[in-house]
Design a protein around this motif. Sequence first.
Motif, mmCIF file in Angstrom:
data_model
loop_
_atom_site.group_PDB
_atom_site.id
_atom_site.type_symbol
_atom_site.label_atom_id
_atom_site.label_comp_id
_atom_site.label_asym_id
_atom_site.label_seq_id
_atom_site.Cartn_x
_atom_site.Cartn_y
_atom_site.Cartn_z
ATOM 1 N N ASP A 75 0.815 -1.217 0.000
ATOM 2 C CA ASP A 75 0.000 0.000 0.000
ATOM 3 C C ASP A 75 0.848 1.267 0.000
ATOM 4 N N ARG A 76 1.947 1.256 0.727
ATOM 5 C CA ARG A 76 2.797 2.447 0.794
ATOM 6 C C ARG A 76 3.415 2.754 -0.571
ATOM 7 N N GLU A 132 -5.079 5.367 7.589
ATOM 8 C CA GLU A 132 -4.395 4.202 7.046
ATOM 9 C C GLU A 132 -4.088 4.436 5.565
ATOM 10 N N ALA A 133 -3.113 3.685 5.048
ATOM 11 C CA ALA A 133 -2.645 3.902 3.678
ATOM 12 C C ALA A 133 -3.757 3.745 2.644
ATOM 13 N N GLN A 134 -4.607 2.713 2.781
ATOM 14 C CA GLN A 134 -5.668 2.511 1.796
ATOM 15 C C GLN A 134 -6.710 3.624 1.862
ATOM 16 N N ASP A 135 -6.994 4.117 3.071
ATOM 17 C CA ASP A 135 -7.921 5.242 3.204
ATOM 18 C C ASP A 135 -7.346 6.486 2.529
#
Length: 236
Positions: A89-90, A133-136
Motif C-alpha cells: 500500500d505504501r 491508514e494507507a488505503q484510506d
Amino acid sequence: IDRYSFRNVLLIHKKCPHATWPGNYGYWKSKGVDILRTERRNPIIILEPGGTYQRQDGSIGQNYYAKEIFDVSQTTARGETRNRPNFDDRSLLKALISKSPVPIEVAENFQKEGKGAIYNQEQKKIFVRQGMEAQDIFRCVSFELAKAELERLDGEYTPEDVHKAYCISYLLCRKYGIDTQGYDKDSLNQTFAGKDSKEIGAELNSLENAIGAINHRMSRTLRESFKGAVSKDYER
C-alpha cells in the motif's frame, strides 16, 4: 481490462460480458497459447484508429479498422489468471502522489468533517487529514487528485464533475487492488445519467484522459522503483 480504450471496453463487454484478459492472435501466440477451435470464428471485434481524412466540408475525420481479439476464456489458457505484480500500500500511495499536478500537503488542522482529503481550487493544493491508514489515504487522495487532473486537462472543474472524479478514483482502486467496498455504485452510475450518446462520448474521453495521465505516472514510478517489475500487461 485497462489496456483498451473505454469505447473498446464497452464493445468487449457487449460481446463477452465476463471477459477478464483479452488479446489478439499475436499476443496469445507470444505466450504459447492457442485460440480454441470452437472460438476461432467467434472473435471480439474492437475498433482501432487508422489514418485521418478530410471531409467535403473541410473538417478532418478519423478512419477506424476492425481488430479481432479473444478473451482468455476462448483460449487453451482458460481458467488461468493474469500474473500481475503485487505492490504494498505504501508503494502504491507513493506512486499515486508522484509528480502530482498540484502540491499535496498534510494539514494539521483539517476542517472538513467526514472527509480525508480536499482539493482547494483557489490554492491549487490537496490537503490530507493526518492519521489515516494507507488505503484510506489512497481512496481519498485519488478522488481529490482526479478533480485536479480533470481541471488541468479540461480547463475547469465544476461541482457537476464530482461523479466523474469519483469514477476515476474507483477505477484506480480497482486496478491497484485497493478495497472498493465503500464506494457508492449509485454515485458511479450518475457519471452518465441524463446524457445523450454524444455527451457520453465526451465524458468517456475526459475520463480516459484523466485516468490515463494518473496511471501513466503511477506505472512509471512503480517501474522505476521496482526495476522493471511492472510488465506491459500492467500498463494502460
